[in-house]
Design a protein around this motif. Structure first.
Motif, mmCIF file in Angstrom:
data_model
loop_
_atom_site.group_PDB
_atom_site.id
_atom_site.type_symbol
_atom_site.label_atom_id
_atom_site.label_comp_id
_atom_site.label_asym_id
_atom_site.label_seq_id
_atom_site.Cartn_x
_atom_site.Cartn_y
_atom_site.Cartn_z
ATOM 1 N N PRO A 1 0.803 -1.240 0.000
ATOM 2 C CA PRO A 1 0.000 0.000 0.000
ATOM 3 C C PRO A 1 0.828 1.279 0.000
ATOM 4 N N ALA A 2 1.878 1.341 0.836
ATOM 5 C CA ALA A 2 2.692 2.559 0.892
ATOM 6 C C ALA A 2 3.434 2.785 -0.418
ATOM 7 N N GLU A 3 3.910 1.710 -1.036
ATOM 8 C CA GLU A 3 4.620 1.819 -2.310
ATOM 9 C C GLU A 3 3.669 2.261 -3.420
ATOM 10 N N ARG A 4 2.477 1.694 -3.408
ATOM 11 C CA ARG A 4 1.471 2.065 -4.412
ATOM 12 C C ARG A 4 1.088 3.532 -4.272
ATOM 13 N N HIS A 5 0.868 3.970 -3.028
ATOM 14 C CA HIS A 5 0.525 5.371 -2.782
ATOM 15 C C HIS A 5 1.648 6.283 -3.262
ATOM 16 N N TYR A 6 2.880 5.893 -2.995
ATOM 17 C CA TYR A 6 4.034 6.681 -3.408
ATOM 18 C C TYR A 6 4.106 6.780 -4.929
ATOM 19 N N LEU A 7 3.828 5.680 -5.615
ATOM 20 C CA LEU A 7 3.838 5.665 -7.080
ATOM 21 C C LEU A 7 2.886 6.711 -7.650
ATOM 22 N N PHE A 8 1.664 6.749 -7.111
ATOM 23 C CA PHE A 8 0.680 7.687 -7.634
ATOM 24 C C PHE A 8 1.013 9.129 -7.264
ATOM 25 N N ARG A 9 1.654 9.333 -6.118
ATOM 26 C CA ARG A 9 2.091 10.684 -5.761
ATOM 27 C C ARG A 9 3.180 11.155 -6.710
ATOM 28 N N GLN B 1 15.166 3.887 -2.665
ATOM 29 C CA GLN B 1 13.829 4.198 -3.176
ATOM 30 C C GLN B 1 12.731 3.512 -2.366
ATOM 31 N N GLN B 2 12.983 3.208 -1.115
ATOM 32 C CA GLN B 2 11.975 2.548 -0.294
ATOM 33 C C GLN B 2 10.998 3.564 0.284
ATOM 34 N N VAL B 3 9.746 3.180 0.371
ATOM 35 C CA VAL B 3 8.723 4.015 1.002
ATOM 36 C C VAL B 3 7.949 3.154 1.990
ATOM 37 N N ILE B 4 7.771 3.669 3.192
ATOM 38 C CA ILE B 4 7.076 2.937 4.238
ATOM 39 C C ILE B 4 6.124 3.879 4.955
#
Length: 262
Positions: A84-92, A216-219
């Motif tokens: 979820p956090a990675e997906r959210h980051y992608l769209f941002r 490139q990690q997002v959490i």
């Protein structure tokens, strides 16, 4: 698409490339053979799973200034099994709205009740992790730094202060995580001058920060156990609860609830 160090086609492409290279074929049920040389998935495999041409996907990864639809991004995120956090980051990164966005979950009553029960360390951070306020318990926990630094910053403490690796148990895991949290938070303010400058300074001043940032990690910010080895108190354990102010999402309050140690 306007480009900054925290957004734009190049940032989007770099993130997707890292995600692709870190997605093992076995995760998608693909056979792994000795002849396979590519780490993770191949571009053509992601393209096929996403329902787009290999050329189009390659252009996205290369950071070309093209318009990528929200549905295409959604397909890519699904193909790469993004969290979820990675997906959210992608769209941002793409300045797009996720078509699969879900309603914000309700806050648990136990968490709400914790606000009136906090007796452990508590402090307030801004977008660039400056310590805006803290209680005596926090000052005692971070004695040697918080009681001496005129402008304390938690990120700078973790990467630039010699006390951090002595005090914070499993320092590398915690340090890696807060950088991933910073990257996730940053996507809400990709054009903020202070934030971009802060990331640039940290990258220049700390090789460890630079290495974690390049992953490139997002959490998403989460609670959990936090362990410290304090010079006076010995080994201490806390359960972290984090709050983000509804009226100002750049501010976050961190509460450390005491836990028994073994």
């Amino acid at each position: 698409m306007e480009t900054t160090p925290l957004s734009g086609p190049k940032a989007l492409g770099a993130f997707l490339r890292t995600q692709r290279e870190n997605t093992p074929p076995a995760l998608l049920g693909m056979p792994v053979t000795a002849r396979r040389r590519t780490r993770g998935l191949r571009r053509e495999e992601v393209a096929q799973l996403s329902g787009i041409s290999t050329t189009w996907y390659t252009w996205i990864e290369q950071g070309r200034d093209i318009t990528v639809s929200a549905q295409t991004l959604s397909n890519i995120a699904t193909a790469l099994k993004m969290k979820p956090a990675e997906r959210h980051y992608l769209f941002r990164l793409a300045l797009q709205n996720d078509p699969l966005d879900e309603p914000v979950p309700l806050v648990e009553e136990a968490v709400l009740a914790a606000v009136n029960q906090v007796s452990g360390p508590c402090y307030l951070l801004d977008l660039t992790w400056n310590m805006l306020a803290w209680n005596p318990q926090a000052q005692a926990l971070f004695s040697g730094w918080l009681d001496k630094d005129a402008q304390p910053n938690m990120m700078r403490f973790m990467f630039l202060h010699p006390l951090a690796q002595q005090l914070v148990l499993d320092w590398e895991t915690r340090a890696s995580r807060i950088v991933a949290e910073l990257r996730a938070d940053a996507m809400h303010y990709p054009h903020d001058e202070a934030l971009n400058l802060f990331v640039e300074q940290m990258t220049q001043e700390s090789a460890s920060f630079r290495g974690f940032w390049q992953r490139q990690q997002v959490i998403a910010r989460e609670g959990g156990e936090r362990l410290f080895q304090h010079e006076q108190q010995g080994r201490v354990a806390y359960r972290q609860v984090s709050w983000q102010l509804a009226s100002n999402r750049t501010l976050k309050m961190i509460m450390l609830l005491p836990e028994a140690t073994d």
